[in-house]
Design an enzyme around this catalytic site. Structure first.
Site, PDB file in Angstrom:
ATOM      1  N   ASP A  77       0.793  -1.225   0.000  1.00 43.42           N
ATOM      2  CA  ASP A  77       0.000   0.000   0.000  1.00 43.42           C
ATOM      3  C   ASP A  77       0.822   1.271   0.000  1.00 43.42           C
ATOM      4  O   ASP A  77       0.257   2.369   0.076  1.00 43.42           O
ATOM      5  CB  ASP A  77      -0.978  -0.012   1.185  1.00 43.42           C
ATOM      6  CG  ASP A  77      -2.135  -0.962   0.936  1.00 43.42           C
ATOM      7  OD1 ASP A  77      -2.636  -0.992  -0.198  1.00 43.42           O
ATOM      8  OD2 ASP A  77      -2.514  -1.682   1.876  1.00 43.42           O
ATOM      9  N   ASP A  93      -6.872  -5.610  -4.817  1.00 44.87           N
ATOM     10  CA  ASP A  93      -6.604  -4.217  -4.453  1.00 44.87           C
ATOM     11  C   ASP A  93      -5.257  -3.729  -4.993  1.00 44.87           C
ATOM     12  O   ASP A  93      -5.062  -2.533  -5.247  1.00 44.87           O
ATOM     13  CB  ASP A  93      -6.568  -4.043  -2.931  1.00 44.87           C
ATOM     14  CG  ASP A  93      -7.627  -4.810  -2.180  1.00 44.87           C
ATOM     15  OD1 ASP A  93      -7.923  -5.950  -2.568  1.00 44.87           O
ATOM     16  OD2 ASP A  93      -8.125  -4.289  -1.162  1.00 44.87           O
TER      17      ASP A  93
END
Length: 495
Positions: free
Chosen positions: A127, A188
């Site tokens: 991330d 994601d």
């Protein structure tokens, strides 16, 4: 007559395939046949109100990054810069600056973006892409601030360190004992690739582009079902073979998590924007078709498309806003009105039934779901993609944006490290489009090598000299030339 018919038929197929293959940009599309998003100004005003409320709630402290709201109070639960959601608030502030031109939003965006710089060194999860692109990436795109690009490059380097060439994918999480996974890759992760694409665009690091492409290819191959729906997680062994495919965000291992499907639409459309690979556009279309076909009447998906307890389960406005932004861009590449219309319908539904217009909640949008069984609440990423979708709507329909001043100038930076042994690097900026040439000379004026020769658009770029083994010890001059302008710096090589 037969010849005329043949000509007409030829023209029909020519125009059909030509229209499909043309690269549409947001500014090229006529707005005459597109229906209106009637809440455009109202949405921007609401964002202004709620973002101002959030700043006050945070006491203007840029070390606090909103993540999601308390479902009981509607106030933000904030985290440090290390949370995966931390870059989204700065990104929303940058979008408000772009939409309004109000310098206060630039000032606030700069404050929260500055706090994100150190996360560029984080390589313990995937991330870093979301943290850095949302804040520093958006900041660089708008202002061309060289310091922001430095963090983008470092963040890309951190993200690339998680890539395994045997598996051809970026590892999402380090192994969780409870997850029982060896090399988990989640849908994601497609969103993090934009950091690599952006960094590759402004550097000579083709490796970053190749990593992003290979990861997207692996995701398309293994995360998609035949009907266009996606798995949340694919786990690989060390040789790149699939251990298993499953979903932990939805109600069960074979369910279809709505936000994950939105990530797929958005991620593959974005990957197509940077690469123009037909397979990435195909993946985006497949994900979009499934998403649209399974939307309920109000165009806001349930948390999971296969949730057995519908309608007593929760909605997910964040999945809707992610998809709305992705579909808006997908329309620009396909010219298929269905994608534009669905995006507008989603935005309209969010404004009429899912916004905080008549509440004291701090988020712009209500009724996002973080995990199955949780109560609905506001999330910072739902707000971010909502604002991005509004921005894209304005771009497509020819909306007027305020003039944004950039920080560009013709500039050549001193290399670092200097002196250097085998490797060194530097940044340079050009304020207009044109042919750029960067050469390396010895002190006698003899050209040693050309480091770059090609066209550049306005921006700041990064060059890394990876191999100094062929250079003798001593001083060298490197020069930047463009449109009759020249700058030069001296560097010292020591063996």
């Amino acid at each position: 007559m037969k010849a005329l018919y043949t000509i007409h038929l030829f023209l029909f197929f020519f125009l059909f395939f030509f229209n499909f293959s043309v690269e549409f940009s947001f500014s090229q599309i006529s707005s005459q046949r597109l229906h209106d998003f009637h809440y455009l100004n109202e949405a921007v005003d609401l964002a202004d109100k709620k973002l101002t409320q959030t700043l006050q709630e945070l006491a203007f402290d840029p070390t606090l990054h909103p993540a999601h709201t308390d479902p009981e109070t509607g106030k933000w639960i904030s985290h440090t810069r290390n949370e995966w959601t931390s870059g989204y608030f700065a990104g929303s502030l940058w979008y408000m600056y772009q939409l309004t031109g109000d310098e206060k939003w630039k000032d606030y965006a700069s404050m929260w973006t500055e706090d994100m710089k150190s996360t560029a060194n984080m390589s313990n999860d995937h991330d870093v892409g979301l943290r850095i692109f949302g804040s520093l990436g958006n900041g660089y795109i708008l202002t061309q601030n060289r310091q922001y690009l430095r963090a983008v490059m470092q963040g890309a380097n951190s993200l690339a360190s998680r890539y395994n060439p045997d598996i051809k994918a970026i590892k999402s999480w380090d192994p969780w004992e409870s997850l029982n996974a060896n090399y988990p890759v989640i849908i994601d992760n497609m969103m993090n690739l934009e950091l690599l694409f952006l960094a590759a665009k402004y550097s000579e690091k083709e490796e970053w582009l190749n990593i992003a492409v290979e990861h997207a290819k692996t995701t398309y191959k293994h995360h998609f079902r035949e009907n266009g729906s996606t798995y949340h997680i694919v786990d690989f062994d060390d040789q790149g073979n699939v251990n298993r495919k499953f979903t932990i965000q939805g109600y069960g291992p074979n369910s279809v998590w709505a936000r994950g499907q939105g990530w797929a639409i958005y991620g593959f459309t974005m990957a197509y924007r940077y690469t123009k690979r037909p397979d990435f556009l195909e993946a985006a279309i497949k994900a979009a078709e499934y998403f649209i076909a399974n939307l309920p009447d109000d165009n806001i998906p349930w948390y999971d498309f296969l949730e057995p307890s519908i309608p007593s389960t929760t909605k997910d406005a964040s999945a809707a806003s992610v998809a709305a932004s992705g579909l808006m861009e997908l329309y620009s590449f396909t010219d298929q009105p269905k994608y534009f219309d669905t995006s507008v319908n989603i935005l309209s539904s969010l404004m009429t039934h899912y916004s905080s217009q008549n509440t004291s909640d701090s988020s712009i949008l209500l009724r996002s779901t973080i995990h199955r069984g949780d109560k609905e609440r506001g999330t910072v990423y739902a707000d971010y993609y909502f604002l991005e979708a509004i921005k894209r709507y304005k771009e497509i329909t020819g909306g007027v944006f305020p003039q944004i001043e950039t920080e560009l100038s013709f500039y050549l930076e001193q290399n670092y490290p200097n002196p250097f042994n085998s490797q060194t690097q530097f940044y340079y900026s050009v304020e207009e489009a044109g042919e750029v040439q960067i050469d390396l000379y010895n002190l006698a004026g003899k050209k040693i090598k050309t480091l770059f020769n090609g066209r550049r658009e306005p921006g700041t770029y990064f060059i890394q000299l990876l191999d100094g083994s062929g250079l003798a010890s001593g001083f060298y001059i490197y020069t930047l030339r463009m449109n009759k302008k020249m700058a030069s710096k001296k560097m010292l090589h020591i063996k």
